[in-house]
Design an enzyme around this catalytic site. Structure first.
Site, PDB file in Angstrom:
ATOM      1  N   HIS A   1     -17.453   2.784   1.186  1.00 15.53           N
ATOM      2  CA  HIS A   1     -16.977   1.451   1.740  1.00 15.53           C
ATOM      3  C   HIS A   1     -17.444   1.469   3.339  1.00 15.53           C
ATOM      4  CE1 HIS A   1     -13.864  -1.469   3.118  1.00 15.53           C
ATOM      5  NE2 HIS A   1     -14.399  -1.902   2.062  1.00 15.53           N
TER       6      HIS A   1
ATOM      7  N   HIS B   1     -10.566   6.816   1.728  1.00 17.04           N
ATOM      8  CA  HIS B   1      -9.226   6.926   1.367  1.00 17.04           C
ATOM      9  C   HIS B   1      -9.140   5.769   0.058  1.00 17.04           C
ATOM     10  CE1 HIS B   1      -9.579   3.608   4.340  1.00 17.04           C
ATOM     11  NE2 HIS B   1      -8.427   3.146   3.740  1.00 17.04           N
TER      12      HIS B   1
ATOM     13  N   ASP C   1       0.640  -1.295   0.224  1.00 17.62           N
ATOM     14  CA  ASP C   1      -0.061   0.141   0.164  1.00 17.62           C
ATOM     15  C   ASP C   1       0.833   1.166  -0.122  1.00 17.62           C
ATOM     16  OD1 ASP C   1      -1.817  -2.007   0.317  1.00 17.62           O
ATOM     17  OD2 ASP C   1      -2.687  -1.073   2.357  1.00 17.62           O
TER      18      ASP C   1
ATOM     19  N   ASP D   1      -4.550  -0.761  -1.710  1.00 18.86           N
ATOM     20  CA  ASP D   1      -5.676  -0.765  -0.941  1.00 18.86           C
ATOM     21  C   ASP D   1      -6.925  -0.099  -2.163  1.00 18.86           C
ATOM     22  OD1 ASP D   1      -6.693  -1.015   1.577  1.00 18.86           O
ATOM     23  OD2 ASP D   1      -6.821   1.084   1.726  1.00 18.86           O
TER      24      ASP D   1
ATOM     25  N   CYS E   1      -1.830  -2.716   7.954  1.00 18.01           N
ATOM     26  CA  CYS E   1      -1.787  -3.594   6.393  1.00 18.01           C
ATOM     27  C   CYS E   1      -0.577  -4.594   6.722  1.00 18.01           C
ATOM     28  CB  CYS E   1      -2.060  -2.791   5.562  1.00 18.01           C
ATOM     29  SG  CYS E   1      -3.597  -2.162   5.068  1.00 18.01           S
TER      30      CYS E   1
ATOM     31  N   LYS F   1      -6.943  -5.029  -2.842  1.00 21.95           N
ATOM     32  CA  LYS F   1      -7.687  -5.673  -1.741  1.00 21.95           C
ATOM     33  C   LYS F   1      -8.699  -4.603  -1.097  1.00 21.95           C
ATOM     34  CE  LYS F   1      -4.076  -4.329   1.461  1.00 21.95           C
ATOM     35  NZ  LYS F   1      -4.516  -3.543   2.200  1.00 21.95           N
TER      36      LYS F   1
HETATM   37  C1  VGL Z   1      -4.443   0.931   5.868  1.00 31.65           C
HETATM   38  C2  VGL Z   1      -6.127   1.609   7.182  1.00 31.65           C
HETATM   39  C3  VGL Z   1      -7.203   1.518   6.149  1.00 31.65           C
HETATM   40  C4  VGL Z   1      -3.096   0.245   5.600  1.00 31.65           C
HETATM   41  C5  VGL Z   1      -5.623   0.503   4.649  1.00 31.65           C
HETATM   42  O1  VGL Z   1      -2.621   0.263   4.451  1.00 31.65           O
HETATM   43  O2  VGL Z   1      -2.318   0.150   6.590  1.00 31.65           O
HETATM   44  N1  VGL Z   1      -4.900   1.351   7.057  1.00 31.65           N
HETATM   45  N2  VGL Z   1      -6.776   0.872   5.091  1.00 31.65           N
HETATM   46 ZN    ZN Z   2      -8.297   1.038   3.480  1.00 35.26          ZN
END
Ligand code: VGL
Ligand code: ZN
Length: 211
Positions: free
Chosen positions: A57, A86, A13, A51, A156, A111
């Site tokens: 969502h 996001h 990510d 992400d 993540c 994902k």
């Molecule tokens: C993430 C919060 C929401 C991450 C992704 O990449 O750590 N954290 N979505």
């Molecule tokens: Zn996310």
């Protein structure tokens, strides 16, 4: 620690929304990029995760009337932290950071695209049972150990490492190639879980490659 041809680097990510100026900016998020680019040549295989949420969502606070980002709600699978909107599919925030140059990456795994389930881990969504396909992919590709880098260390990246261990794969986090959100003690909680699960945490300076 020697990197072998059966190892893969999974870069988690490294997207605009997790970097300074982004919707869910992680402090120093873009600082992972030079470290990732430094270690990338050690790896025969590099995979990226992205992400990738639809608008509205279930992990977005804006989807839950009266809720604010960083509060928790109960979803069908258990507690879920709510985030600012996001990494919305097709938005600039969802793109990889423009200075991340990894053209050799072999897989981009998206994902978090199911509206009703969040997915921190590269392996399983947050219900811990819905598979992303990564485990089967690694198995079919003959990958025997994963190294993890990216954002965020305590979400993540951490969930991915713990799931790798749950699948029986050795998992090594390159700590200086990650940055953390650190929400309500999440780093300490995650590191306690790493210790219990046998997730290794190393510094990029410890990595080398077998001749
Ligand atoms: C993430 C919060 C929401 C991450 C992704 O990449 O750590 N954290 N979505
Ligand atoms: Zn996310």
């Amino acid at each position: 620690m020697q990197v072998t041809p059966h190892d893969a680097l999974i870069v988690i990510d490294v997207q605009n929304d997790f970097c300074p100026g982004g919707a869910l900016a992680v402090a120093g998020g873009d600082e992972v990029i030079p470290v990732i680019e430094k270690i990338a040549p050690l790896f025969a295989h590099i995979f990226l995760t992205q992400d990738w949420h639809p608008a509205g969502h279930s992990s977005f606070a804006s989807t839950h009337p009266g809720k604010e980002p960083f509060e928790q709600v109960q979803l069908s699978y258990g507690p879920q932290t709510l985030w600012p909107d996001h990494c919305v599919q097709g938005s600039a925030g969802a793109e990889f950071h423009s200075s991340l140059k990894l053209p050799q990456a072999e897989l981009i795994l998206r994902k978090g695209f199911r509206p009703e389930i969040d997915s921190y881990s590269a392996f399983f969504e947050n219900d811990r049972v819905t598979a992303t396909g990564m485990a089967s992919y690694l198995k079919e590709r003959g990958i025997e150990r994963v190294f993890l880098a990216g954002l965020a260390y305590d979400f993540c990246v951490g969930f991915s490492a713990l799931d790798a261990r749950r699948l029986g794969l050795p998992a090594v986090i390159v700590r200086d190639a990650c940055r953390a959100i650190d929400l309500n003690g999440s780093v300490d909680r995650m590191e306690a879980e790493f210790a219990g699960a046998g997730v290794e945490v190393v510094d990029s300076s410890q990595l080398g490659r077998t001749a």
